[in-house]
Motif scaffolding. Sequence first.
Motif, PDB file in Angstrom:
ATOM      1  N   LEU A 158     -38.544  17.253  33.557  1.00 51.44           N
ATOM      2  CA  LEU A 158     -39.952  18.530  33.976  1.00 51.44           C
ATOM      3  C   LEU A 158     -40.115  18.364  36.137  1.00 51.44           C
ATOM      4  CD1 LEU A 158     -42.045  20.272  33.797  1.00 51.44           C
ATOM      5  CD2 LEU A 158     -43.896  18.646  33.416  1.00 51.44           C
ATOM      6  N   LYS A 159     -39.994  17.076  36.237  1.00 49.07           N
ATOM      7  CA  LYS A 159     -40.774  17.031  37.901  1.00 49.07           C
ATOM      8  C   LYS A 159     -39.428  17.834  38.793  1.00 49.07           C
ATOM      9  CE  LYS A 159     -43.700  13.039  37.911  1.00 49.07           C
ATOM     10  NZ  LYS A 159     -43.329  11.734  37.972  1.00 49.07           N
ATOM     11  N   TYR A 161     -36.405  20.069  37.043  1.00 55.51           N
ATOM     12  CA  TYR A 161     -36.521  21.408  37.854  1.00 55.51           C
ATOM     13  C   TYR A 161     -37.594  22.079  38.330  1.00 55.51           C
ATOM     14  CZ  TYR A 161     -33.868  21.085  33.306  1.00 55.51           C
ATOM     15  OH  TYR A 161     -32.288  20.622  32.897  1.00 55.51           O
ATOM     16  N   GLN A 162     -39.283  21.093  38.109  1.00 55.90           N
ATOM     17  CA  GLN A 162     -40.057  22.429  38.813  1.00 55.90           C
ATOM     18  C   GLN A 162     -39.739  22.375  40.704  1.00 55.90           C
ATOM     19  OE1 GLN A 162     -43.210  19.333  37.415  1.00 55.90           O
ATOM     20  NE2 GLN A 162     -44.247  21.383  36.664  1.00 55.90           N
ATOM     21  N   THR A 163     -39.261  20.232  40.927  1.00 59.92           N
ATOM     22  CA  THR A 163     -38.382  20.682  42.384  1.00 59.92           C
ATOM     23  C   THR A 163     -37.430  22.142  43.064  1.00 59.92           C
ATOM     24  OG1 THR A 163     -39.198  18.005  42.099  1.00 59.92           O
ATOM     25  CG2 THR A 163     -37.748  19.066  44.310  1.00 59.92           C
ATOM     26  N   LEU A 165     -36.877  24.443  41.830  1.00 55.55           N
ATOM     27  CA  LEU A 165     -37.734  25.958  41.847  1.00 55.55           C
ATOM     28  C   LEU A 165     -38.184  26.153  42.803  1.00 55.55           C
ATOM     29  CD1 LEU A 165     -37.823  28.002  39.966  1.00 55.55           C
ATOM     30  CD2 LEU A 165     -39.893  27.575  38.708  1.00 55.55           C
ATOM     31  N   GLU A 166     -39.440  24.668  43.582  1.00 58.76           N
ATOM     32  CA  GLU A 166     -40.186  24.852  44.572  1.00 58.76           C
ATOM     33  C   GLU A 166     -39.062  24.945  45.866  1.00 58.76           C
ATOM     34  OE1 GLU A 166     -41.707  21.102  43.870  1.00 58.76           O
ATOM     35  OE2 GLU A 166     -43.498  22.176  42.634  1.00 58.76           O
ATOM     36  N   LEU A 178     -37.274  27.509  35.550  1.00 62.98           N
ATOM     37  CA  LEU A 178     -38.234  27.958  34.246  1.00 62.98           C
ATOM     38  C   LEU A 178     -37.811  27.851  33.142  1.00 62.98           C
ATOM     39  CD1 LEU A 178     -41.472  28.725  35.210  1.00 62.98           C
ATOM     40  CD2 LEU A 178     -40.264  31.199  34.968  1.00 62.98           C
ATOM     41  N   ILE A 181     -37.742  24.418  32.360  1.00 64.01           N
ATOM     42  CA  ILE A 181     -39.376  23.751  32.539  1.00 64.01           C
ATOM     43  C   ILE A 181     -40.446  23.797  31.061  1.00 64.01           C
ATOM     44  CG2 ILE A 181     -41.994  23.954  33.762  1.00 64.01           C
ATOM     45  CD1 ILE A 181     -39.943  24.672  36.228  1.00 64.01           C
ATOM     46  N   SER A 184     -38.635  21.802  28.350  1.00 65.56           N
ATOM     47  CA  SER A 184     -39.188  20.216  28.756  1.00 65.56           C
ATOM     48  C   SER A 184     -40.990  19.825  28.565  1.00 65.56           C
ATOM     49  CB  SER A 184     -39.109  19.774  30.429  1.00 65.56           C
ATOM     50  OG  SER A 184     -37.489  20.114  30.717  1.00 65.56           O
ATOM     51  N   GLN A 185     -41.888  21.322  28.601  1.00 65.80           N
ATOM     52  CA  GLN A 185     -43.127  20.878  28.649  1.00 65.80           C
ATOM     53  C   GLN A 185     -43.086  20.523  27.199  1.00 65.80           C
ATOM     54  OE1 GLN A 185     -44.474  24.543  30.709  1.00 65.80           O
ATOM     55  NE2 GLN A 185     -45.106  23.386  32.136  1.00 65.80           N
ATOM     56  N   THR A 197     -44.860  29.213  30.269  1.00 67.60           N
ATOM     57  CA  THR A 197     -44.057  29.178  31.388  1.00 67.60           C
ATOM     58  C   THR A 197     -42.537  30.144  30.385  1.00 67.60           C
ATOM     59  OG1 THR A 197     -43.969  27.336  31.955  1.00 67.60           O
ATOM     60  CG2 THR A 197     -42.018  27.591  31.851  1.00 67.60           C
TER      61      THR A 197
END
Length: 410
Positions: A158-159, A161-163, A165-166, A178, A181, A184-185, A197
Amino acid sequence: FKQEQYPQARQALASLLEDGRNGKYDENAQYLIARSYFSQNQFEEAVRAYQQFIQRFPESGMLPRVYYEIGDAFYNAHRYKQAMDWYRQVIEKFPDDPLVGEAISGLQWAALQQGQVEEAFRIADEYIQAHPDARLSQELLFRRGDFYFGRQQFDQALKAYQTFLERYPGSLLAPKALYWIGLSQLSLGDTSAALNTLQRVARDYPNSAVVADAVFQQAVVLSEKGQPEAARPLLRRLLESESSGRSDPAFLSEVYLRLGQVEVQSGHSSAARSAFQSAISKQPDGFASYQARIELSRLAGREGDLTTALQLLRKVIADRSDQLAAEAQYTLGELYAQSNKLEEAVAAFLRVKYVYSAYPQWVARALYQAGRVYERLSKPAEARKLYREVIDKYPTEPISRQARERLKTL
């Protein structure tokens, strides 16, 4: 060479090199000699032949590939340190070559094989820092999420994929990031966040190829939360080819399967049967089609049509040897028990243990149900024996708790 007659090919290629005329085919001849050894898994001989290529043709345009394939040869020989040395040389000597991405992947895999996870990521980070706008940098950062997800480290995935996307919100990989993400959630048990999401995927990237998968996952989540009425329109939307963006038979078969399960939840047997039959017709030999046969057998059993139910299950058992076959065998026992064919039920349940021992969740459930049938047959000693087996051999399976309760009752 094309006919994979490598010793004969090497002999002919060596003759070409030995004629002393330094012909225009010499580079290809030396390369193919090395490649022939590689193709036969003779990696030490391949490395020697590749190194001869480097010595003989130091200005060749084929050098990036030769260096990379030396790394591959060492990797396949499980000599990971040497493999890493040659992959690094590809990156350092030929930084603009398309093979740099493959070399970095090779470096990472070789590091991982040695348990050097942080080293693998450091390699990627160095490249990303030096080339932040490169397409390869995006792919390397995205793969980090894939790595963690594949290892079921969903919080780390999760972290990652979020990194991604940022850092790369405008990337072509953004919709896919996304989507993962959301998965993963979901894997972390946060269904509300996952639904939000997955809805964002369709809303923010309506033309992405991953939208259909996101919509399907929404339907799965809603169905499993006991909301079939909310899941149904999403699945029907996917079956409209102009809006789904997915027309491959395997995907459509899976959508029809889930739609059938949703209709079962809603008590719509006729609609469920139609959906399951469509799942089979879309891809008769696909995974979803065999699951649909099991679902149809349950419908037939509830309607008292044991003959049809057994035919469907025997088709699954005859064609497959995986968890679907185990489930079909288990369902066979259930149907016999429902029809008061108790001896046949016991035999069917016990067959799960003997034939499908690789699937403990089905073995444990089958043993428990066989115990229940033995109780109906007034054979408490046999029932107790099976309950104890469930408790002793499958203590982590959920059915173990019920086995303990039955054992106390007896």
